[in-house]
Design a protein around this motif. Structure first.
Motif, PDB file in Angstrom:
ATOM      1  N   MET A  24       0.831  -1.188   0.000  1.00  0.00           N
ATOM      2  CA  MET A  24       0.000   0.000   0.000  1.00  0.00           C
ATOM      3  C   MET A  24       0.878   1.255   0.000  1.00  0.00           C
ATOM      4  SD  MET A  24      -3.208   0.564   2.470  1.00  0.00           S
ATOM      5  CE  MET A  24      -3.791   2.171   2.836  1.00  0.00           C
ATOM      6  N   LYS A  25       0.382   2.292  -0.591  1.00  0.00           N
ATOM      7  CA  LYS A  25       1.121   3.550  -0.670  1.00  0.00           C
ATOM      8  C   LYS A  25       0.611   4.526   0.379  1.00  0.00           C
ATOM      9  CE  LYS A  25       3.121   2.596  -4.720  1.00  0.00           C
ATOM     10  NZ  LYS A  25       4.514   2.556  -4.981  1.00  0.00           N
ATOM     11  N   LYS A  26       1.491   5.422   0.798  1.00  0.00           N
ATOM     12  CA  LYS A  26       1.061   6.488   1.699  1.00  0.00           C
ATOM     13  C   LYS A  26       1.745   7.784   1.307  1.00  0.00           C
ATOM     14  CE  LYS A  26       4.410   5.984   5.428  1.00  0.00           C
ATOM     15  NZ  LYS A  26       4.588   5.870   6.868  1.00  0.00           N
ATOM     16  N   ILE A  27       1.207   8.873   1.833  1.00  0.00           N
ATOM     17  CA  ILE A  27       1.711  10.196   1.487  1.00  0.00           C
ATOM     18  C   ILE A  27       2.812  10.602   2.462  1.00  0.00           C
ATOM     19  CG2 ILE A  27       0.097  11.541   2.885  1.00  0.00           C
ATOM     20  CD1 ILE A  27      -0.285  13.196   0.184  1.00  0.00           C
ATOM     21  N   CYS A  28       3.772  11.353   1.968  1.00  0.00           N
ATOM     22  CA  CYS A  28       4.891  11.788   2.797  1.00  0.00           C
ATOM     23  C   CYS A  28       5.229  13.240   2.444  1.00  0.00           C
ATOM     24  CB  CYS A  28       6.086  10.878   2.542  1.00  0.00           C
ATOM     25  SG  CYS A  28       7.545  11.336   3.488  1.00  0.00           S
ATOM     26  N   TYR A  29       5.446  14.052   3.460  1.00  0.00           N
ATOM     27  CA  TYR A  29       5.727  15.479   3.253  1.00  0.00           C
ATOM     28  C   TYR A  29       7.173  15.855   3.597  1.00  0.00           C
ATOM     29  CZ  TYR A  29       0.643  15.732   3.035  1.00  0.00           C
ATOM     30  OH  TYR A  29      -0.667  15.539   2.691  1.00  0.00           O
ATOM     31  N   LYS A  30       8.084  14.887   3.583  1.00  0.00           N
ATOM     32  CA  LYS A  30       9.487  15.191   3.894  1.00  0.00           C
ATOM     33  C   LYS A  30      10.053  16.283   2.991  1.00  0.00           C
ATOM     34  CE  LYS A  30      11.156  10.886   5.908  1.00  0.00           C
ATOM     35  NZ  LYS A  30      11.981   9.694   5.699  1.00  0.00           N
ATOM     36  N   LYS A  31       9.650  16.267   1.729  1.00  0.00           N
ATOM     37  CA  LYS A  31      10.137  17.286   0.791  1.00  0.00           C
ATOM     38  C   LYS A  31       9.738  18.689   1.244  1.00  0.00           C
ATOM     39  CE  LYS A  31      10.326  14.897  -3.664  1.00  0.00           C
ATOM     40  NZ  LYS A  31       9.748  14.928  -5.014  1.00  0.00           N
ATOM     41  N   LEU A  32       8.542  18.804   1.810  1.00  0.00           N
ATOM     42  CA  LEU A  32       8.075  20.100   2.316  1.00  0.00           C
ATOM     43  C   LEU A  32       8.976  20.585   3.435  1.00  0.00           C
ATOM     44  CD1 LEU A  32       6.104  22.454   2.696  1.00  0.00           C
ATOM     45  CD2 LEU A  32       4.662  20.922   4.060  1.00  0.00           C
ATOM     46  N   ASP A  74       7.015  19.257  -5.453  1.00  0.00           N
ATOM     47  CA  ASP A  74       8.142  19.737  -4.653  1.00  0.00           C
ATOM     48  C   ASP A  74       7.914  19.552  -3.154  1.00  0.00           C
ATOM     49  OD1 ASP A  74       9.515  20.656  -6.947  1.00  0.00           O
ATOM     50  OD2 ASP A  74       8.382  22.535  -6.906  1.00  0.00           O
ATOM     51  N   ILE A  75       6.671  19.253  -2.750  1.00  0.00           N
ATOM     52  CA  ILE A  75       6.372  19.145  -1.321  1.00  0.00           C
ATOM     53  C   ILE A  75       5.778  17.797  -0.909  1.00  0.00           C
ATOM     54  CG2 ILE A  75       6.082  21.638  -1.051  1.00  0.00           C
ATOM     55  CD1 ILE A  75       3.003  21.105  -0.919  1.00  0.00           C
ATOM     56  N   VAL A  76       5.293  17.023  -1.873  1.00  0.00           N
ATOM     57  CA  VAL A  76       4.603  15.763  -1.571  1.00  0.00           C
ATOM     58  C   VAL A  76       5.224  14.629  -2.349  1.00  0.00           C
ATOM     59  CG1 VAL A  76       2.401  14.539  -1.735  1.00  0.00           C
ATOM     60  CG2 VAL A  76       2.413  16.965  -1.202  1.00  0.00           C
ATOM     61  N   GLU A  77       5.306  13.462  -1.701  1.00  0.00           N
ATOM     62  CA  GLU A  77       5.665  12.269  -2.447  1.00  0.00           C
ATOM     63  C   GLU A  77       4.837  11.099  -1.917  1.00  0.00           C
ATOM     64  OE1 GLU A  77       9.810  11.182  -2.078  1.00  0.00           O
ATOM     65  OE2 GLU A  77       9.873  11.835  -0.021  1.00  0.00           O
ATOM     66  N   ILE A  78       4.633  10.140  -2.795  1.00  0.00           N
ATOM     67  CA  ILE A  78       3.912   8.924  -2.427  1.00  0.00           C
ATOM     68  C   ILE A  78       4.949   7.816  -2.267  1.00  0.00           C
ATOM     69  CG2 ILE A  78       2.123   7.279  -3.130  1.00  0.00           C
ATOM     70  CD1 ILE A  78       1.085  10.145  -2.733  1.00  0.00           C
ATOM     71  N   ILE A  79       4.924   7.198  -1.104  1.00  0.00           N
ATOM     72  CA  ILE A  79       5.932   6.178  -0.798  1.00  0.00           C
ATOM     73  C   ILE A  79       5.251   4.862  -0.439  1.00  0.00           C
ATOM     74  CG2 ILE A  79       7.682   7.846  -0.059  1.00  0.00           C
ATOM     75  CD1 ILE A  79       6.923   7.137   2.843  1.00  0.00           C
ATOM     76  N   ASN A  80       6.009   3.782  -0.496  1.00  0.00           N
ATOM     77  CA  ASN A  80       5.493   2.472  -0.092  1.00  0.00           C
ATOM     78  C   ASN A  80       5.388   2.428   1.424  1.00  0.00           C
ATOM     79  OD1 ASN A  80       5.210   1.119  -2.592  1.00  0.00           O
ATOM     80  ND2 ASN A  80       7.425   0.872  -2.685  1.00  0.00           N
ATOM     81  N   ASP A  81       4.273   1.917   1.898  1.00  0.00           N
ATOM     82  CA  ASP A  81       4.065   1.728   3.333  1.00  0.00           C
ATOM     83  C   ASP A  81       4.504   0.301   3.666  1.00  0.00           C
ATOM     84  OD1 ASP A  81       3.300   1.660   5.934  1.00  0.00           O
ATOM     85  OD2 ASP A  81       1.175   2.018   5.582  1.00  0.00           O
ATOM     86  N   ASP A  82       5.655   0.180   4.304  1.00  0.00           N
ATOM     87  CA  ASP A  82       6.226  -1.143   4.577  1.00  0.00           C
ATOM     88  C   ASP A  82       5.753  -1.730   5.901  1.00  0.00           C
ATOM     89  OD1 ASP A  82       7.673  -1.021   2.198  1.00  0.00           O
ATOM     90  OD2 ASP A  82       9.350   0.002   3.164  1.00  0.00           O
TER      91      ASP A  82
END
Length: 71
Positions: A1-9, A61-69
């Motif tokens: 499953m994918k989840k959202i990540c704001y590390k870039k922000l 530039d602020i959001v990425e979708i990553i794998n939820d491990d």
């Protein structure tokens, strides 16, 4: 499953010497939205657009979708 990540922000804020409070004021968003962003929770696209407008950047530039491990 994918989840959202704001590390870039957060990296972008560091690069621009901004704090979360500065972003909240510049974007005109609530402290609750900042908290949700900090926890990688869902926020409205309207909120993301406000953030992008205030930082003069694109959503990628602020959001990425990553794998939820965690599963």
């Amino acid at each position: 499953m994918k989840k959202i990540c704001y590390k870039k922000l957060w990296k972008l804020l560091i690069d621009r010497d901004m704090k979360k409070k500065d972003l909240q004021k510049a974007a005109g968003i609530s402290s609750a939205s900042i908290t949700k962003l900090g926890k990688n929770e869902n926020v409205s696209t309207e909120t993301l657009v406000k953030v992008c407008n205030s930082l003069n950047c694109d959503i990628c530039d602020i959001v990425e979708i990553i794998n939820d491990d965690t599963e």
